[in-house]
Motif scaffolding. Structure first.
Motif, PDB file in Angstrom:
ATOM      1  N   GLY A  38      45.872  -5.676  49.059  1.00  0.00           N
ATOM      2  CA  GLY A  38      45.916  -4.227  48.934  1.00  0.00           C
ATOM      3  C   GLY A  38      45.788  -3.411  50.198  1.00  0.00           C
ATOM      4  N   THR A  39      45.392  -4.012  51.297  1.00  0.00           N
ATOM      5  CA  THR A  39      45.214  -3.246  52.524  1.00  0.00           C
ATOM      6  C   THR A  39      46.543  -2.673  53.028  1.00  0.00           C
ATOM      7  OG1 THR A  39      43.302  -4.588  53.163  1.00  0.00           O
ATOM      8  CG2 THR A  39      44.391  -3.341  54.904  1.00  0.00           C
ATOM      9  N   VAL A  40      47.542  -3.514  53.160  1.00  0.00           N
ATOM     10  CA  VAL A  40      48.832  -3.037  53.646  1.00  0.00           C
ATOM     11  C   VAL A  40      49.489  -2.129  52.604  1.00  0.00           C
ATOM     12  CG1 VAL A  40      51.140  -3.738  54.424  1.00  0.00           C
ATOM     13  CG2 VAL A  40      49.128  -5.015  55.171  1.00  0.00           C
ATOM     14  N   HIS A  41      49.220  -2.381  51.336  1.00  0.00           N
ATOM     15  CA  HIS A  41      49.728  -1.503  50.273  1.00  0.00           C
ATOM     16  C   HIS A  41      49.198  -0.084  50.462  1.00  0.00           C
ATOM     17  CE1 HIS A  41      50.805   0.051  46.336  1.00  0.00           C
ATOM     18  NE2 HIS A  41      49.542   0.338  46.116  1.00  0.00           N
ATOM     19  N   ALA A  42      47.916   0.047  50.797  1.00  0.00           N
ATOM     20  CA  ALA A  42      47.325   1.377  51.018  1.00  0.00           C
ATOM     21  C   ALA A  42      47.997   2.075  52.193  1.00  0.00           C
ATOM     22  CB  ALA A  42      45.825   1.248  51.260  1.00  0.00           C
ATOM     23  N   LEU A  43      48.276   1.337  53.263  1.00  0.00           N
ATOM     24  CA  LEU A  43      48.971   1.923  54.406  1.00  0.00           C
ATOM     25  C   LEU A  43      50.392   2.324  54.020  1.00  0.00           C
ATOM     26  CD1 LEU A  43      47.844  -0.555  57.222  1.00  0.00           C
ATOM     27  CD2 LEU A  43      47.122   1.830  56.971  1.00  0.00           C
ATOM     28  N   ALA A  44      51.042   1.502  53.199  1.00  0.00           N
ATOM     29  CA  ALA A  44      52.415   1.798  52.770  1.00  0.00           C
ATOM     30  C   ALA A  44      52.469   3.071  51.930  1.00  0.00           C
ATOM     31  CB  ALA A  44      52.979   0.620  51.981  1.00  0.00           C
ATOM     32  N   ARG A  45      51.507   3.239  51.045  1.00  0.00           N
ATOM     33  CA  ARG A  45      51.471   4.465  50.228  1.00  0.00           C
ATOM     34  C   ARG A  45      51.259   5.686  51.112  1.00  0.00           C
ATOM     35  NH1 ARG A  45      47.345   4.217  45.421  1.00  0.00           N
ATOM     36  NH2 ARG A  45      46.033   3.638  47.172  1.00  0.00           N
ATOM     37  N   ALA A  46      50.384   5.568  52.122  1.00  0.00           N
ATOM     38  CA  ALA A  46      50.172   6.690  53.037  1.00  0.00           C
ATOM     39  C   ALA A  46      51.452   6.986  53.815  1.00  0.00           C
ATOM     40  CB  ALA A  46      49.023   6.371  53.995  1.00  0.00           C
ATOM     41  N   ALA A  47      52.166   5.941  54.222  1.00  0.00           N
ATOM     42  CA  ALA A  47      53.432   6.135  54.928  1.00  0.00           C
ATOM     43  C   ALA A  47      54.433   6.859  54.041  1.00  0.00           C
ATOM     44  CB  ALA A  47      53.986   4.787  55.386  1.00  0.00           C
ATOM     45  N   ALA A  48      54.471   6.493  52.768  1.00  0.00           N
ATOM     46  CA  ALA A  48      55.377   7.164  51.832  1.00  0.00           C
ATOM     47  C   ALA A  48      55.049   8.647  51.737  1.00  0.00           C
ATOM     48  CB  ALA A  48      55.291   6.508  50.451  1.00  0.00           C
ATOM     49  N   SER A  51      40.519   2.906  56.420  1.00  0.00           N
ATOM     50  CA  SER A  51      39.878   4.142  56.869  1.00  0.00           C
ATOM     51  C   SER A  51      40.829   5.321  56.772  1.00  0.00           C
ATOM     52  CB  SER A  51      39.406   3.983  58.317  1.00  0.00           C
ATOM     53  OG  SER A  51      40.525   3.896  59.191  1.00  0.00           O
ATOM     54  N   GLU A  52      40.254   6.510  56.738  1.00  0.00           N
ATOM     55  CA  GLU A  52      41.063   7.726  56.708  1.00  0.00           C
ATOM     56  C   GLU A  52      41.859   7.871  58.002  1.00  0.00           C
ATOM     57  OE1 GLU A  52      43.052  10.872  55.358  1.00  0.00           O
ATOM     58  OE2 GLU A  52      41.771   9.551  54.180  1.00  0.00           O
ATOM     59  N   VAL A  53      41.308   7.389  59.101  1.00  0.00           N
ATOM     60  CA  VAL A  53      42.039   7.434  60.374  1.00  0.00           C
ATOM     61  C   VAL A  53      43.310   6.598  60.266  1.00  0.00           C
ATOM     62  CG1 VAL A  53      42.000   6.682  62.800  1.00  0.00           C
ATOM     63  CG2 VAL A  53      40.069   7.954  61.857  1.00  0.00           C
ATOM     64  N   ALA A  54      43.205   5.393  59.715  1.00  0.00           N
ATOM     65  CA  ALA A  54      44.379   4.522  59.572  1.00  0.00           C
ATOM     66  C   ALA A  54      45.398   5.139  58.622  1.00  0.00           C
ATOM     67  CB  ALA A  54      43.955   3.147  59.068  1.00  0.00           C
ATOM     68  N   LEU A  55      44.929   5.756  57.551  1.00  0.00           N
ATOM     69  CA  LEU A  55      45.842   6.394  56.600  1.00  0.00           C
ATOM     70  C   LEU A  55      46.560   7.573  57.241  1.00  0.00           C
ATOM     71  CD1 LEU A  55      43.649   6.336  53.367  1.00  0.00           C
ATOM     72  CD2 LEU A  55      45.559   4.819  53.934  1.00  0.00           C
TER      73      LEU A  55
END
Length: 202
Positions: free
Chosen positions: A15-25, A175-179
């Motif tokens: 789920g970590t990369v999934h969270a980044l992918a959703r933020a990218a979207a 983290s919110e910074v990464a998102l």
């Protein structure tokens, strides 16, 4: 002008990369792009996945996310790839997906698109930069236009990774910074792709 099309193609086990992918979207959509969020098919058999509860839970949680196909690459003006690091390289499921795009590459249909990448590792020095750079080698072969986040937004000075958004999974939830970094990166990709598309149309 026609809306710019952005595909976000990622592999994520827990789920970590999934969270980044959703933020990218979110970032690409905020830039006005038509976005396809697509996961790479999970190749591991259920009996292996079930040995790790967090892995099995993530598979259930993302059952509604469409599986990526090479048609998504052909459709897109820009593509962001997301992957966990595996010994300093992209995860094998993402590599297998990329290699399946060979026929598109041979036809020249992957050239002149904008590409970027994001990642996560378990430790602070777990190969984040080398994983993104390894993906860039593919983009060179495709004739792509690589757009990194660089230090083009204040959030990048907090994230510290000019190559692409990243997170150290061993430190806890994304983290919110990464998102924010992922949102900025995708917004920059979408805006660059839109400018390039408009220039070519002119």
């Amino acid at each position: 002008m026609e809306t710019v099309k952005v595909a976000i193609v990622y592999y994520s086990a827990t789920g970590t990369v999934h969270a980044l992918a959703r933020a990218a979207a979110e970032g690409a959509e905020k830039a006005g792009a038509d976005v396809r969020l697509r996961k790479v098919a999970e190749p591991a058999p259920p009996e292996v996945i079930d040995t790790r509860p967090e892995w099995a839970q993530h598979v259930r949680d993302t059952a509604d996310v469409p599986v990526a196909t090479v048609d998504d690459l052909a459709w897109a003006d820009a593509v962001l790839f997301g992957t966990p690091t595996r010994f300093g390289n992209p995860a094998s499921p993402l590599r297998a997906f990329i290699e399946a795009a060979g026929p598109l590459w041979f036809q020249g249909k992957l050239a002149d698109k904008v590409y970027s990448a994001f990642t996560a590792s378990n430790t602070a020095h777990g190969g984040q930069e080398s994983t993104i750079l390894a993906l860039a080698n593919t983009f060179y072969h495709w004739g792509g236009i690589i757009v990194p986040p660089g230090y083009t937004d204040p959030i990048q000075f907090q994230s510290g990774n000019p190559y692409g958004a990243s997170h150290v999974a061993g430190e806890g939830p994304v983290s919110e910074v990464a998102l924010q970094s992922a949102r900025h990166q995708a917004r920059r990709v979408a805006e660059t792709a839109a400018a390039f598309k408009a220039g070519r149309a002119a």
